[in-house]
Design a protein around this motif. Sequence first.
Motif, short mmCIF file in Angstrom:
data_model
loop_
_atom_site.label_atom_id
_atom_site.label_comp_id
_atom_site.label_asym_id
_atom_site.label_seq_id
_atom_site.Cartn_x
_atom_site.Cartn_y
_atom_site.Cartn_z
N GLU A 77 3.52 4.00 7.33
CA GLU A 77 4.92 3.67 7.83
C GLU A 77 4.95 3.06 9.15
O GLU A 77 5.73 2.30 9.28
CB GLU A 77 5.72 4.73 7.46
CG GLU A 77 5.96 5.27 6.02
CD GLU A 77 6.60 6.47 5.86
OE1 GLU A 77 7.72 6.36 5.12
OE2 GLU A 77 6.67 7.59 6.55
N ARG A 79 2.85 1.47 10.67
CA ARG A 79 2.15 0.02 10.53
C ARG A 79 3.22 -1.10 10.32
O ARG A 79 3.28 -2.18 10.59
CB ARG A 79 1.16 0.04 9.86
CG ARG A 79 0.15 -1.29 10.01
CD ARG A 79 -0.99 -1.40 9.12
NE ARG A 79 -1.70 0.07 8.99
CZ ARG A 79 -2.55 0.32 8.12
NH1 ARG A 79 -2.29 -0.20 6.83
NH2 ARG A 79 -3.30 1.62 8.13
N HIS A 80 3.97 -0.38 9.23
CA HIS A 80 4.98 -1.44 8.53
C HIS A 80 6.55 -1.34 9.09
O HIS A 80 7.30 -2.08 8.97
CB HIS A 80 4.94 -1.23 7.17
CG HIS A 80 3.85 -1.77 6.33
ND1 HIS A 80 3.95 -3.03 5.87
CD2 HIS A 80 2.63 -0.87 6.04
CE1 HIS A 80 2.70 -3.07 5.33
NE2 HIS A 80 1.93 -1.94 5.41
N GLU A 81 6.56 -0.37 10.24
CA GLU A 81 7.55 -0.34 11.07
C GLU A 81 8.93 -0.07 10.14
O GLU A 81 9.98 -0.71 10.50
CB GLU A 81 7.89 -1.55 12.04
CG GLU A 81 6.48 -1.87 12.82
CD GLU A 81 6.71 -3.02 13.67
OE1 GLU A 81 7.71 -3.98 13.47
OE2 GLU A 81 6.02 -3.22 14.91
N GLY A 83 9.42 -0.79 7.28
CA GLY A 83 9.82 -1.61 6.14
C GLY A 83 8.98 -1.13 4.87
O GLY A 83 8.25 -0.19 4.83
N ASP A 84 9.21 -1.90 3.58
CA ASP A 84 8.57 -1.47 2.43
C ASP A 84 7.10 -1.49 2.48
O ASP A 84 6.78 -2.83 3.15
CB ASP A 84 9.14 -2.36 1.44
CG ASP A 84 10.66 -1.85 1.18
OD1 ASP A 84 11.11 -0.86 1.57
OD2 ASP A 84 11.28 -2.52 0.40
N ILE A 85 6.24 -0.90 1.92
CA ILE A 85 4.89 -0.98 1.92
C ILE A 85 4.45 -1.54 0.59
O ILE A 85 5.14 -1.00 -0.55
CB ILE A 85 4.40 0.69 2.19
CG1 ILE A 85 4.72 1.02 3.41
CG2 ILE A 85 2.84 0.49 2.40
CD1 ILE A 85 4.30 2.55 3.75
N GLU A 89 -1.52 -1.28 -0.93
CA GLU A 89 -1.65 -0.27 0.13
C GLU A 89 -1.47 1.12 -0.13
O GLU A 89 -2.01 2.05 0.30
CB GLU A 89 -0.99 -0.86 1.31
CG GLU A 89 -1.47 -2.14 1.86
CD GLU A 89 -0.63 -2.33 3.19
OE1 GLU A 89 -0.66 -1.75 4.13
OE2 GLU A 89 -0.39 -3.58 3.40
#
Length: 222
Positions: A77, A79-81, A83-85, A89
Amino acid sequence: MAQQPDTVTRILDTAEVLFAERGFAETSLRNITSKARVNLAAVNYHFGSKKSLIQAVFARYLDPFTVRFHAALDELEARHEGGDIPLEELLETMACSVLEVPAERHSLKVFMRLLGLAYSQAQGHLRRYIQEEYGSVFTRFTELVRRATPELPDAERFWRLHFMLGTVIFTLSGLDALRDIAEKDYGEHVSVRDLVRRLRPVVVAAMSAPLPEPLPVQREAG
């Protein structure tokens, strides 16, 4: 001289193997005490009941798994700040978390068989225990999968997640037999991570497959 494991560890080591091999109902406390070379009073003293012993066996795997999986999801979460992962992944992260835990206990095969039993043989107390103690991490993962697959209706996502889980449990709990077949019939020496690498695109494709055609409406005879 090697140090002997303590009584609690010996009981848990024996119980998890017997539960995985025979199932919960078919494994009696006397089976466990006989193989662990302890008396029934020791089991009652440390665990109180067979129900509590079953829960303790699961806790040895699910406690470290939950800690690792929450930490791995935190990293994803971040790493994706927010946003949707991507689905791939998420599944890769879950697989890595699952693979890391059995090294601290016995084997991946035993872990997978116990998870399979949790679905197929679990009494009400075990379902409640897993939901109460570990439901938060599975709810979190399911929500992230929901965000990664907005095209799926909730009911369809439920079924696909369980189809995926069944595929993973069946494959990894039969790991030794599958590796023997691969070696004898195809000359392949397959590690656990090789197997997961092959399994990953299959489960991703299953989760991403087109929706099935609706069943035709059957009219009642007049």
